[in-house]
Motif scaffolding. Structure first.
Motif, PDB file in Angstrom:
ATOM      1  N   PRO A 150       0.792  -1.240   0.000  1.00  0.00           N
ATOM      2  CA  PRO A 150       0.000   0.000   0.000  1.00  0.00           C
ATOM      3  C   PRO A 150       0.814   1.274   0.000  1.00  0.00           C
ATOM      4  CG  PRO A 150       0.172  -0.827   2.222  1.00  0.00           C
ATOM      5  CD  PRO A 150       0.961  -1.764   1.354  1.00  0.00           C
ATOM      6  N   LEU A 151       2.181   1.200  -0.056  1.00  0.00           N
ATOM      7  CA  LEU A 151       2.993   2.403   0.123  1.00  0.00           C
ATOM      8  C   LEU A 151       3.760   2.726  -1.148  1.00  0.00           C
ATOM      9  CD1 LEU A 151       4.461   1.563   3.654  1.00  0.00           C
ATOM     10  CD2 LEU A 151       2.463   2.933   3.113  1.00  0.00           C
ATOM     11  N   CYS A 152       3.106   3.362  -2.083  1.00  0.00           N
ATOM     12  CA  CYS A 152       3.851   3.778  -3.270  1.00  0.00           C
ATOM     13  C   CYS A 152       3.042   4.810  -4.037  1.00  0.00           C
ATOM     14  CB  CYS A 152       4.151   2.577  -4.169  1.00  0.00           C
ATOM     15  SG  CYS A 152       2.685   1.810  -4.865  1.00  0.00           S
ATOM     16  N   MET A 153       3.739   5.520  -4.894  1.00  0.00           N
ATOM     17  CA  MET A 153       3.080   6.413  -5.822  1.00  0.00           C
ATOM     18  C   MET A 153       2.496   5.548  -6.944  1.00  0.00           C
ATOM     19  SD  MET A 153       2.265   9.528  -6.225  1.00  0.00           S
ATOM     20  CE  MET A 153       3.374  10.461  -5.175  1.00  0.00           C
ATOM     21  N   GLY A 154       1.491   6.053  -7.625  1.00  0.00           N
ATOM     22  CA  GLY A 154       0.876   5.305  -8.715  1.00  0.00           C
ATOM     23  C   GLY A 154      -0.611   5.562  -8.724  1.00  0.00           C
ATOM     24  N   ASP A 155      -1.354   4.637  -9.311  1.00  0.00           N
ATOM     25  CA  ASP A 155      -2.796   4.764  -9.392  1.00  0.00           C
ATOM     26  C   ASP A 155      -3.384   4.325  -8.056  1.00  0.00           C
ATOM     27  OD1 ASP A 155      -5.376   5.071 -10.152  1.00  0.00           O
ATOM     28  OD2 ASP A 155      -5.436   3.368 -11.525  1.00  0.00           O
ATOM     29  N   GLN A 156      -3.235   5.187  -7.052  1.00  0.00           N
ATOM     30  CA  GLN A 156      -3.586   4.855  -5.677  1.00  0.00           C
ATOM     31  C   GLN A 156      -4.590   5.861  -5.127  1.00  0.00           C
ATOM     32  OE1 GLN A 156      -2.421   2.089  -4.337  1.00  0.00           O
ATOM     33  NE2 GLN A 156      -1.041   1.644  -6.027  1.00  0.00           N
ATOM     34  N   ASN A 157      -5.161   5.537  -3.972  1.00  0.00           N
ATOM     35  CA  ASN A 157      -6.106   6.452  -3.330  1.00  0.00           C
ATOM     36  C   ASN A 157      -5.437   7.766  -2.947  1.00  0.00           C
ATOM     37  OD1 ASN A 157      -8.052   4.419  -3.441  1.00  0.00           O
ATOM     38  ND2 ASN A 157      -7.521   3.622  -1.423  1.00  0.00           N
TER      39      ASN A 157
END
Length: 890
Positions: free
Chosen positions: A218-225
């Motif tokens: 859950p800890l990264c840049m990208g297509d995330q919340n």
């Protein structure tokens, strides 16, 4: 900066007090004087003082004292050890502020083009730990997007969903070369950690970076919340006065000067991490010192160190979050342990065994406020605030080890937790710790996954008690969070309100939750689930009883055996709280919690009536309070039923209802001119406004101004302007007294603005609030207990500094107990001094015993307004009354 944090230090020594502080059996040594006007060749007498504390430290032997006169001392203080019977003392003399300053003045500035000035200087610290101050105010390292002066109100950029784990797309990214800059990330599907990396390449609207811990998801840049980030540490970010950049290769410091240039301004840079270094010392007393731009530490072998009356500012600074070293970890290295970055290298550090920090004021740290590590150490009656803004697990107080005592502290405004113990650094045992009577608020300012009181993970807390604490007004998920299979935690007589989704959470995390207990706790407004236990395959010994709440409990997946859950007062029954809106959660007369609890060995003590009460307060007993009794420890403005009116005509009552889990949202996307007007009902005195958007990371205003009015029609110029995109935003200004307040947007935004709650603060207590006697700034002639004073005799008193009356008060109410005083006993309300004018006289009745409490009121002959020191002075006999609390209201 936050006005509440500017309170003066709590303790200063009287002339000669340190030399006279020897107890029976303790040898009296030699006293040396130190003064900025002295000379290190002198003999150290009062007439011929030494020039530096360092020279005095070379001369002292066990039992000796350095008395330090007013002034600024730019040096490292490292005294030798004393002995148990003859400690060495370093103390302020008492003739003014004594500051150990870790900074030095930077000169040689010249024009560097593009509106910058520069100087060649070799800063000795790691480049990521540099700090700069202009005219005594922290200067912001160059960053994008720009942010205001408060590091706990950071402005975040938001990356596009096309970003990846080591790449950012953002059309708002300005042109410029950011190569080598630090990128700070709060991103992912559920970002329980913040990370930093290094920019490796830039292009229009995009950059590449290397770093973080590569944990997707859950800890990264990208297509995330969540895709929040900012850049720091590049020359191309310098675009507003006060921003700076240090070129470590060229050893050149660049600065955007104040408008009008640097003439008449002073620039200082941090040179010393540990201004008071007791890493190799034992049996040393440090009393009444101020620290500026530096910190204090004891060592792993230190014992018998006493630090009291310390006032520390800007103790730790850093801009990167590296993985802890392998030798700092108590368990095998793992990439997820980045959460513990900088915990052990920052803050005021009380290491070793049998050391004490008390009666102190610790503020402004990128990392930890106070580190407690080793065994048998104590932190008590200390105000800790404005710390942990880098968002790792650095809390107000980090507790590692066993046998520690953490009591009567106020911890406010932290990036993540108020109190934390990190298993990565602590190891599994966490035995025999006492964590009690602490007030924890405004936590989780730069994160969301966590809580004011946070435990992680797999800790065995045998013999540990967490009791009589209050957590409130925090933007995490939980009040008391016992995470990931930690066990044997005893929680009792705790209070939580406005903590988000849960009051207390025992997280089995698909493993066990063994021996965890929550008894006699009270949960108020702004808590969706009072107690949750989930994911435990085995809940042996876990036990929840005698709790009172406005929300249900959630016990799911408890496994076999299941926990014991009984004798709790839950909805739909009304618990009969005194004033839930303002966190006064003790029961009123007739509450169904009275005498309704079960007996729990070691927990339900001091019972009144037919049986124990449910909840954290025993009806008929004095009302206990949490937190310290120093200036700054009380600051919230009482909400007497405020009303909010938005410019769009919607119902905005949720913004001021005292319930953090309700939300008002604007009717349209943000636009300049939209406003929210507050009617406080009566004039209040305040100097900080906090807009809380709860767990919503998108509804914060992009810019706003604050104005005040006496009549709601005539508004002057704004008292504050705030910009940026922080989750919870504060406006700080000179103290004002007004009935009406307006928040007006000054910038457009893509979404409507959201407000879960607006809160107001100011230095000193609100007269209309319940002023707890044990939290009085001063008590003379009686013992200060956990919930009241002892009996005051004639001439004895309690006092509160800087009480804010706003538009005024005309009635004094006191909860007291008295026996045998007879006629003529009274309590005098005096203003501004113990012998100041008498504002009211309250006759004291005989309540039957000094443990039988009654409320008595008297009208004030004249309305009291403004801000005053308040004293309650006993007259008429040797045993007049014990005091529980008082209020001053209309």
């Amino acid at each position: 900066m936050v006005a509440a944090a500017a309170a003066a230090g709590a303790t200063t020594s009287l002339p000669g007090a340190a030399a006279a502080d020897t107890a029976a059996g303790v040898s009296r040594g030699h006293t040396y004087h130190v003064a900025t006007w002295g000379a290190d060749r002198a003999d150290g007498t009062a007439a011929h003082p030494l020039r530096t504390i360092g020279r005095c430290s070379e001369l002292v032997r066990p039992g000796d004292t350095c008395l330090v006169h007013r002034g600024r001392y730019r040096e490292r203080v490292a005294p030798p050890s004393g002995t148990k019977d003859a400690p060495i003392t370093i103390a302020a003399y008492g003739d003014g502020t004594v500051t150990v300053d870790g900074t030095k003045t930077v000169t040689g500035w010249r024009d560097a083009g593009d509106g910058l000035v520069a100087t060649d200087v070799d800063l000795p610290l790691d480049p990521s730990e540099n700090a700069l101050f202009v005219d005594g105010e922290r200067a912001m390292e160059g960053r994008w997007p720009n942010s205001g002066p408060d590091p706990l109100n950071p402005s975040w950029a938001v990356a596009e969903r096309t970003s990846t784990d080591q790449h950012i797309d953002d059309p708002d990214l300005p042109a410029g070369d950011f190569t080598g800059a630090t990128v700070h990330l709060w991103a992912g599907s559920n970002p329980w950690s913040q990370q930093t990396g290094t920019v490796t390449a830039t292009a229009p609207g995009a950059l590449d970076f290397k770093g973080g811990n590569y944990r997707c998801t859950p800890l990264c840049m990208g297509d995330q919340n969540y895709r929040n980030y900012y850049l720091v540490g590049a020359k191309s970010t310098l675009d507003q006065p006060g921003e700076w950049y240090y070129d470590k290769d060229a050893k050149r410091l660049y600065l955007v000067p104040p408008k009008g240039g640097l003439a008449g301004h002073t620039v200082t840079a941090k040179y010393q991490s540990w201004g008071v270094d007791l890493a190799g010392s034992s049996y040393v007393t440090v009393r009444g010192l101020d620290l500026w731009g530096t910190s204090l530490r004891t060592g792993d072998t230190s014992t018998g160190v006493l630090v009291e009356g310390l006032r520390a500012r800007y103790i730790s600074e850093f801009s990167t979050l590296p993985m802890p070293r392998d030798d700092e970890l108590a368990i095998p290295p793992f990439e997820g342990h980045i959460v513990a970055a900088r915990v052990l290298g920052s803050g005021v550090q009380i290491r070793g065994s049998g050391n004490t920090l008390r009666d102190s004021d610790i503020g402004y740290s990128a990392g930890t406020g106070v580190l407690l590590r080793g065994s048998g150490n104590t932190v008590t009656n200390t105000y800790i605030h404005d710390v942990g803004w880098m968002g790792s697990y650095t809390p107000g107080i980090e507790i590692n080890g066993s046998g520690h005592t953490v009591t009567r502290n106020t911890i406010r405004r932290t990036g993540r937790a108020s109190i934390d113990t990190a298993w990565q650094l602590n190891g599994v045992p966490f035995h025999d710790n006492r964590i009690a009577y602490n007030d924890l608020s405004e936590a989780m300012r730069t994160s969301r996954d966590g809580s004011p009181f946070y435990v992680c993970c797999n800790l065995d807390a045998k013999g540990t008690s967490v009791d009589h604490n209050t957590v409130h007004d925090a933007d995490g998920q939980v009040g008391y969070y016992i995470d990931n299979s930690s066990g044997n935690f005893l929680l009792h007589h705790n209070v939580a309100y406005n903590t988000g989704s849960r009051g207390t959470f025992f997280n089995g995390h698909s493993s066990v939750s063994l021996g965890n207990r929550d008894h006699n706790s009270t949960y108020g407004l702004g808590v969706s689930t009072a107690v949750r236990l989930s994911g435990a395959t085995d809940a042996s010994g876990t036990y929840v009883s005698n709790d009172v709440a406005l929300a249900p409990m959630e016990i799911s997946g408890p496994g076999d055996p299941a926990p014991v859950v009984r004798s709790n007062l839950l909805p739909p029954t009304d618990p009969g709280y005194t004033d839930a809106r303002n966190g006064e959660l003790w029961p009123r007369e007739g509450s169904p919690a009275i005498d309704a609890g079960e007996t729990v060995d070691g927990v339900t003590t001091g019972v009144r009536g037919a049986g124990p009460d449910q909840g954290a307060y025993e009806y008929g007993a004095p009302i206990w309070s949490s937190g310290c009794n120093l200036p700054g420890c009380q600051s919230r403005v009482r909400n007497d039923g405020w009303k909010a009116t938005p410019s769009d005509g919607t119902d905005a009552s949720a913004a001021v209802d005292g319930v953090q889990t309700t939300q008002w949202k604007g009717a349209a996307a943000q636009a300049a001119g939209q406003s929210l007007t507050l009617d406080l009902g009566t004039a209040k005195t305040f100097d900080r406004l906090s807009i809380d958007a709860g767990m919503d990371a998108t509804g914060h205003p992009y810019g706003f101004a604050v104005s005040v009015s006496d009549d709601g029609s005539h508004w002057g110029a704004p008292v504050a302007r705030v910009g940026g995109r922080s989750f919870t935003q504060d406006a700080v200004f000179e103290q004002r007294t007004a009935r009406y307040l307006r928040v007006e947007l000054t910038a457009p935004g893509e979404v409507p603005w959201a407000v879960n709650e607006i809160r107001l603060y100011a230095d000193g207590p609100d007269a209309a609030a319940t002023l707890q006697a044990e939290q009085a700034t001063s008590v003379r002639g009686a013992e200060r207990g956990d919930a009241a004073t002892g009996v005051l005799g004639s001439g004895d008193r309690i006092g509160f500094r800087g009480v804010r009356f706003g538009a005024g008060a005309d009635r004094l109410t006191v909860r007291l107990a008295s026996a045998g005083c007879g006629r003529g006993c009274s309590l005098q309300l005096r203003l501004d001094a113990p012998d100041g004018r008498v504002a009211a006289t309250l006759p004291v009745p005989d309540t039957g015993s000094t443990d039988t409490w009654e409320e008595r009121s008297v009208a004030l002959p004249r309305t009291v307004a403004g801000t005053h020191d308040v004293y309650l002075v006993a007259t008429g006999g040797p045993r007049v009354a014990a005091i529980d609390w008082l209020t001053l209201r209309r």
